[in-house]
Design an enzyme around this catalytic site. Structure first.
Site, PDB file in Angstrom:
ATOM      1  N   HIS A  28       0.806  -1.219   0.000  1.00 57.56           N
ATOM      2  CA  HIS A  28       0.000   0.000   0.000  1.00 57.56           C
ATOM      3  C   HIS A  28       0.842   1.273   0.000  1.00 57.56           C
ATOM      4  O   HIS A  28       0.760   2.116   0.877  1.00 57.56           O
ATOM      5  CB  HIS A  28      -1.084   0.001   1.087  1.00 57.56           C
ATOM      6  N   HIS A  82      -4.728  -9.913  14.154  1.00 56.33           N
ATOM      7  CA  HIS A  82      -4.885  -8.693  13.354  1.00 56.33           C
ATOM      8  C   HIS A  82      -5.607  -9.062  12.065  1.00 56.33           C
ATOM      9  O   HIS A  82      -5.271 -10.065  11.428  1.00 56.33           O
ATOM     10  CB  HIS A  82      -3.479  -8.138  13.086  1.00 56.33           C
ATOM     11  N   GLU A  84      -5.782  -7.427   9.143  1.00 58.11           N
ATOM     12  CA  GLU A  84      -5.290  -7.021   7.820  1.00 58.11           C
ATOM     13  C   GLU A  84      -4.963  -8.283   7.020  1.00 58.11           C
ATOM     14  O   GLU A  84      -4.471  -9.276   7.559  1.00 58.11           O
ATOM     15  CB  GLU A  84      -4.065  -6.098   7.934  1.00 58.11           C
ATOM     16  N   HIS A 148      -0.969  -1.597  14.228  1.00 60.51           N
ATOM     17  CA  HIS A 148      -1.273  -0.286  13.672  1.00 60.51           C
ATOM     18  C   HIS A 148      -2.721  -0.163  13.193  1.00 60.51           C
ATOM     19  O   HIS A 148      -3.040   0.806  12.481  1.00 60.51           O
ATOM     20  CB  HIS A 148      -0.301   0.005  12.501  1.00 60.51           C
ATOM     21  N   ASP A 167       2.360  -7.118  13.901  1.00 61.27           N
ATOM     22  CA  ASP A 167       3.171  -6.201  13.089  1.00 61.27           C
ATOM     23  C   ASP A 167       4.265  -5.494  13.902  1.00 61.27           C
ATOM     24  O   ASP A 167       5.253  -5.007  13.333  1.00 61.27           O
ATOM     25  CB  ASP A 167       2.274  -5.128  12.449  1.00 61.27           C
ATOM     26  N   TYR A 193      10.330   0.086   8.035  1.00 60.63           N
ATOM     27  CA  TYR A 193       9.007  -0.408   8.426  1.00 60.63           C
ATOM     28  C   TYR A 193       8.376   0.529   9.457  1.00 60.63           C
ATOM     29  O   TYR A 193       7.201   0.894   9.354  1.00 60.63           O
ATOM     30  CB  TYR A 193       9.144  -1.827   9.003  1.00 60.63           C
ATOM     31  N   HIS A 226       6.224 -10.266  10.431  1.00 62.87           N
ATOM     32  CA  HIS A 226       7.051 -10.007   9.235  1.00 62.87           C
ATOM     33  C   HIS A 226       8.518 -10.023   9.652  1.00 62.87           C
ATOM     34  O   HIS A 226       8.877  -9.445  10.687  1.00 62.87           O
ATOM     35  CB  HIS A 226       6.776  -8.618   8.643  1.00 62.87           C
TER      36      HIS A 226
HETATM   37 FE1  FEO Z   1      -1.076  -4.668   9.433  1.00 65.46          FE
HETATM   38 FE2  FEO Z   1       1.231  -6.918   8.420  1.00 65.46          FE
HETATM   39  O1  FEO Z   1      -0.475  -6.181   8.552  1.00 65.46           O
END
Ligand code: FEO
Length: 397
Positions: A28, A82, A84, A148, A167, A193, A226
Site C-alpha cells: 500500500h 490482526h 489485515e 497499527h 506487526d 518499516y 514479518h
Molecule cells: Fe497490518 Fe502486516 O499487517
C-alpha cells in the site's frame, strides 16, 4: 505435486509456519525493495494453536508447513491477532480445512474479520489480559490498538516466553533465514518499516511499551508477523522503537526535490552545501531516483526537511505532491523546514510546498525561496545561506 514446505522450529513447542514473498514490491504505497515474509506460528500444545495465517495466495505454503509438523486437522484453536489481509487472508480456508474448535480475536478484530470476509464462523472475542489454557501452556492476550489497526493485539505464550507481536517489531525482509542473529543487516528494513507503518502511532507505541512493562511479561523470544524472529538481541529492537517513537530531532537534514531543467536541483545542491558547511549531516534526495517510502525513512531521525519543487502548470510537481502527501499522512514530528523552487512565470508551487510543510506542523526557518527560470550566483548564495540558517536552527533546537 506440491512443494514439501517445511516448518521451522523456534522453541520446544513452537514452529514458524509462514510464507516468504520474495517478489512483492508494493505494500500500500510502501516500496518493499527486499520482499517480505508473512509469519504464522504453530504451537504444539495439547490443543494445537495456529497464530495468524498468511496472505491468501500463500495459503498452500502455510498449510504445507503446518502439515510438516502435524495433520492440520489437529489444529484446535486459531488466534487472529490482526485482521489485515496479509495475516487473515488464509483464515477462512484454514477454518474450512482444519475445522478448529475455537477461533479468537480481539473484540475489534471480531468485527473487522466479519466486515472483511462476511463469514459464518463463531469468532470469540478475548478480553485485555485474558488467559487461555491450551493444555500444557497458557496464552494471554494484550490489546495493541492502533499498532497499527484498531483491532491489533498481541499474544503471549507463558511457559515458553514467546511474544507473538504481530506487526510490532516486524519488517519487510524476505530471507531464507528466520532469526535476528542470522540476519545482521536488518536495521535499515526495521527503520523503514517503522517509518512507513508505525510512525503515526508513535504515542501509542510508547503507551503500549509502558503497559507491556507494567504487565511483568518478559519474553524470551519475540515473534513478529514479518521478518526475523528476535531470539538474541530483543532489547535492541525495543530500544529502537523507543527512540523512533520519541523522534528527538538530530542534527540531520533531508533535502528532497524534483526538477525540470535542473534549476531546482541547483538550488537543492546549494542548500545542501550550506547545511554541510554548518556541520549538519545532509541527505540529498531527488524524486527521480528516490521513492516516497525512502524519504520518510530518512526523515525518521532527521531534524529538518528542505523541500523543493518547480512549478508545472501552476502546480506543485507531481512527484513532490505524491511524496509530501504520503509524508504528511505519516506525521513526522519535530522538523524544521525550508520550501524552495524555481518557476517560469506563475511560481505557485513553492507556496504550495510551504503550505503542506505548514500542515505538517514543521517550523519554517525563513521565507520560502523562489527563483525565476535559472538561479544566478546571487540566488545560489541565498540558497547556501538558507542552508546555513537551517543548520544553525538545528543546533539551537
Ligand atoms: Fe497490518 Fe502486516 O499487517
Amino acid at each position: 505435486m506440491k512443494l514439501p514446505h517445511k516448518a521451522v522450529r523456534i522453541s520446544d513447542k513452537v514452529y514458524w509456519v509462514g510464507a516468504i514473498d520474495w517478489g512483492v514490491r508494493d505494500f500500500h504505497g510502501y516500496l518493499t525493495s527486499r520482499g517480505t515474509t508473512y509469519n504464522a506460528y504453530l504451537i504444539m500444545a495439547e490443543k494445537p494453536v495456529l497464530i495468524d495465517t498468511v496472505k491468501s495466495n500463500f495459503y498452500g505454503e502455510m498449510y504445507a508447513r503446518v502439515a510438516s509438523v502435524t495433520d492440520p486437522a489437529n489444529v484446535k484453536i486459531i488466534v487472529s491477532n490482526h485482521s489485515e489481509m496479509d495475516h487473515s487472508g488464509g483464515l477462512c480456508r484454514a477454518v474450512e480445512d482444519m475445522k478448529p474448535e475455537r477461533i479468537f480475536a480481539s473484540a475489534m478484530g471480531v468485527k473487522a474479520l466479519a466486515a472483511h470476509f462476511h463469514h459464518k464462523y463463531n469468532i470469540e472475542a478475548v478480553k485485555e489480559g485474558e488467559t487461555l489454557d491450551i493444555g500444557g501452556d497458557k496464552l494471554s492476550f494484550l490489546e495493541s490498538r492502533m499498532l497499527h489497526w484498531p483491532d491489533s493485539m498481541v499474544s503471549f505464550l507463558q511457559g515458553e516466553g514467546i511474544l507473538f507481536s504481530n506487526d510490532i517489531f516486524g519488517m519487510h525482509l524476505a530471507s531464507g533465514k528466520r532469526f535476528d542473529d542470522e540476519s545482521p543487516d536488518w536495521h535499515h528494513e526495521a527503520k523503514k518499516y517503522y517509518a512507513n507503518i508505525v510512525l503515526p502511532y508513535s504515542d501509542m507505541v510508547l503507551a503500549f511499551l509502558r503497559k507491556f512493562q507494567a504487565s511483568g511479561i518478559k519474553p524470551r523470544i519475540i515473534a513478529p508477523d514479518h521478518g526475523p524472529i528476535w531470539r538474541k538481541d530483543l532489547t535492541s529492537i525495543v530500544d529502537l522503537y523507543v527512540k523512533w517513537a520519541t523522534q528527538k530531532p538530530q542534527d540531520r537534514a533531508v533535502v528532497v526535490y524534483d526538477t525540470m531543467w535542473n534549476s531546482t536541483e541547483k538550488m537543492a545542491a546549494a542548500i545542501a552545501d550550506g547545511l554541510m558547511a554548518g556541520g549538519t549531516r545532509t541527505q540529498v534526495m531527488c524524486l527521480k531516483s528516490h521513492h516516497r517510502s525512502d524519504i520518510i525513512t530518512e526523515l525518521l531521525d532527521a531534524g529538518a526537511i528542505a523541500a523543493g519543487s518547480p512549478t508545472l502548470n501552476r502546480n506543485i510537481f507531481p512527484t513532490m505532491a505524491d511524496t509530501l502527501t504520503y509524508v504528511k499522512s505519516l506525521q513526522p514530528k519535530n522538523l524544521k523546514s525550508l520550501a524552495f523552487g524555481s518557476y517560469g512565470w506563475g511560481g505557485e508551487a513553492v507556496a504550495q510546498v510551504a503550505a503542506i510543510l505548514n500542515e505538517m506542523k514543521t517550523q519554517p526557518v525563513q521565507d520560502p525561496i523562489k527563483v525565476q527560470y535559472v538561479p544566478d550566483e546571487t540566488a545560489l548564495m541565498k540558497c547556501y545561506e538558507a542552508g546555513q540558517t537551517l543548520s544553525k536552527a538545528l543546533k539551537e533546537a
